[in-house]
Design a protein around this motif. Structure first.
Motif, mmCIF file in Angstrom:
data_model
loop_
_atom_site.group_PDB
_atom_site.id
_atom_site.type_symbol
_atom_site.label_atom_id
_atom_site.label_comp_id
_atom_site.label_asym_id
_atom_site.label_seq_id
_atom_site.Cartn_x
_atom_site.Cartn_y
_atom_site.Cartn_z
ATOM 1 N N GLY A 27 -18.242 -13.155 4.333
ATOM 2 C CA GLY A 27 -18.990 -12.729 3.151
ATOM 3 C C GLY A 27 -18.115 -12.560 1.927
ATOM 4 N N SER A 28 -18.690 -12.873 0.781
ATOM 5 C CA SER A 28 -18.001 -12.692 -0.499
ATOM 6 C C SER A 28 -18.706 -11.685 -1.405
ATOM 7 C CB SER A 28 -17.896 -14.033 -1.229
ATOM 8 O OG SER A 28 -19.194 -14.574 -1.456
ATOM 9 N N TYR A 29 -19.966 -11.378 -1.099
ATOM 10 C CA TYR A 29 -20.732 -10.446 -1.940
ATOM 11 C C TYR A 29 -21.831 -9.820 -1.097
ATOM 12 C CZ TYR A 29 -24.062 -8.795 -5.473
ATOM 13 O OH TYR A 29 -24.926 -8.026 -6.206
ATOM 14 N N LYS A 37 -24.015 -12.829 0.246
ATOM 15 C CA LYS A 37 -23.574 -14.174 -0.085
ATOM 16 C C LYS A 37 -22.342 -14.495 0.757
ATOM 17 C CE LYS A 37 -25.184 -14.049 -4.898
ATOM 18 N NZ LYS A 37 -24.771 -14.137 -6.318
ATOM 19 N N PRO A 38 -22.206 -15.746 1.210
ATOM 20 C CA PRO A 38 -22.965 -16.965 0.846
ATOM 21 C C PRO A 38 -24.163 -17.248 1.743
ATOM 22 C CG PRO A 38 -21.041 -17.548 2.108
ATOM 23 C CD PRO A 38 -21.000 -16.062 1.991
ATOM 24 N N ALA A 39 -24.511 -16.331 2.670
ATOM 25 C CA ALA A 39 -25.628 -16.558 3.596
ATOM 26 C C ALA A 39 -26.331 -15.231 3.826
ATOM 27 C CB ALA A 39 -25.113 -17.159 4.914
ATOM 28 N N PRO A 65 -20.496 -17.092 8.421
ATOM 29 C CA PRO A 65 -19.452 -17.277 7.390
ATOM 30 C C PRO A 65 -18.941 -15.927 6.886
ATOM 31 C CG PRO A 65 -21.618 -17.614 6.440
ATOM 32 C CD PRO A 65 -21.846 -17.409 7.917
ATOM 33 N N CYS A 94 -14.672 -8.650 0.250
ATOM 34 C CA CYS A 94 -16.094 -8.740 -0.088
ATOM 35 C C CYS A 94 -16.386 -7.805 -1.253
ATOM 36 C CB CYS A 94 -16.947 -8.369 1.127
ATOM 37 S SG CYS A 94 -18.715 -8.610 0.887
ATOM 38 N N GLU A 113 -28.904 -7.838 -0.435
ATOM 39 C CA GLU A 113 -28.495 -9.226 -0.731
ATOM 40 C C GLU A 113 -27.121 -9.468 -0.149
ATOM 41 O OE1 GLU A 113 -27.845 -12.125 -4.684
ATOM 42 O OE2 GLU A 113 -28.475 -10.017 -4.886
ATOM 43 N N ILE A 125 -23.645 -12.405 7.188
ATOM 44 C CA ILE A 125 -22.237 -12.680 6.879
ATOM 45 C C ILE A 125 -21.340 -11.861 7.791
ATOM 46 C CG2 ILE A 125 -22.650 -13.277 4.465
ATOM 47 C CD1 ILE A 125 -21.820 -10.425 3.715
#
Length: 315
Positions: free
Chosen positions: A112-114, A167-169, A110, A179, A165, A172
């Motif tokens: 990435g957003s973070y 996100k969301p997995a 997916p 991001c 870390e 990414i």
């Protein structure tokens, strides 16, 4: 294609193959170290073309001996058959040596957003614009995996950064995505020690068990000297102390002389008004003796106005 009367669609199966891994120094392509892309053999391209895979092509790289997993993209299909060329920092993450066996499998990640990054040393934060340097470096990356240690080259120096870390997995894709990037304190960062104020020794206790307080100067109002306009010396008034109140003397009672008997009044005189007042006037008063304890107050010169001489214009 049919086997035993059952049809099998091989195009729906994922790509999975084992290769011998080598670093980028074997084919003289040092720029491969600046990203996460690998070089695969031409047979892999033929196999991928016949499968239904998502683009851009992303792969899961797994070390069977250590059970370590990472993700990467593909740059070219020009390697020798049975060989895959990888960045050396990726081989270090997977604990691979030159010529070790690695399993490559197609993957879909997916967007990435973070992502949270942690530099190994605080020298990376000393760069004038670390955000711009990181943005330029991540353009050569196609995906990020939690637990990986990527390398950022800048100004002839290598900086290593951990992926803490995502996100969301945990894995990414960062291709054509917005991001958010956050930084954790570097591994060698130490918080500055707070200065502890020196402790003052306790004040000495008195006999009553109370600490002696520091004496503060007391405020005295109207301590100046006044001056009169007529030139006379001002009167000095004694300011009573706030600690000791002046003793209040009891009012003295007046001694009233007894009224004389009317039979003792002088003959030939008329008495008007109270008899006590006339009797007090008729009785001679003894002269008062000056007290030795009382001091005579200095006589002040009286102010007299218009004491000059006058003159007449007629002479």
């Amino acid at each position: 294609m049919y086997f035993g009367g059952y049809g099998i669609n091989f195009s729906a199966l994922p790509f999975e193959q084992n290769y011998r891994c080598y670093s980028a120094s074997f084919i003289d392509k040092p720029h491969l170290e600046n990203g996460d892309k690998v070089i695969m053999p031409p047979s892999a391209l033929d196999r991928l073309a016949s499968l239904r895979i998502d683009y851009p092509m992303l792969f899961e790289v797994h070390n069977p001996s250590t059970s370590r997993t990472s993700h990467c993209g593909v740059l070219e299909f020009v390697a020798d058959e049975g060989i895959i060329i990888m960045p050396y920092w990726m081989m270090q993450n997977l604990l691979l040596q030159e010529g070790d066996l690695v399993r490559v499998k197609s993957a879909t990640l997916p967007k990435g957003s973070y992502v949270k990054l942690q530099p190994h040393t605080k020298d990376f934060l000393d760069i004038s614009n670390p955000k711009a340097v990181l943005e330029t470096t991540l353009r050569n990356f196609s995906c990020l995996t939690v637990g990986d240690n990527i390398m950022v080259a800048y100004n002839n120096k290598k900086y290593y950064i951990d992926i803490v870390e995502a996100k969301p997995a945990p894995a990414i894709s960062i291709i054509e995505t917005d991001c958010e990037v956050d930084f954790a304190p570097p591994l060698d960062y130490k918080e500055p020690e707070r200065a502890v104020p020196p402790q003052q020794p306790p004040a000495a206790a008195t006999a009553d068990g109370e600490a002696e307080a520091a004496e503060e100067p007391k405020f005295n109002a109207f301590t100046g000297v006044g001056r009169r306009l007529d030139g006379k010396a001002p009167k000095v008034w004694a300011v009573p102390s706030t600690e000791e109140a002046p003793a209040v003397s009891a009012p003295k009672s007046k001694v009233v002389p007894p009224a004389p008997d009317p039979a003792q009044r002088p003959h030939g005189k008329l008495v008007f008004g109270p008899a006590t007042a006339n009797a007090a006037d008729a009785t001679p008063k003894p002269p008062e003796k000056p007290s030795e304890e009382k001091e005579e107050a200095p006589k002040e010169a009286k102010f007299q106005a218009f004491t000059g001489r006058k003159y007449s214009l007629k002479g």
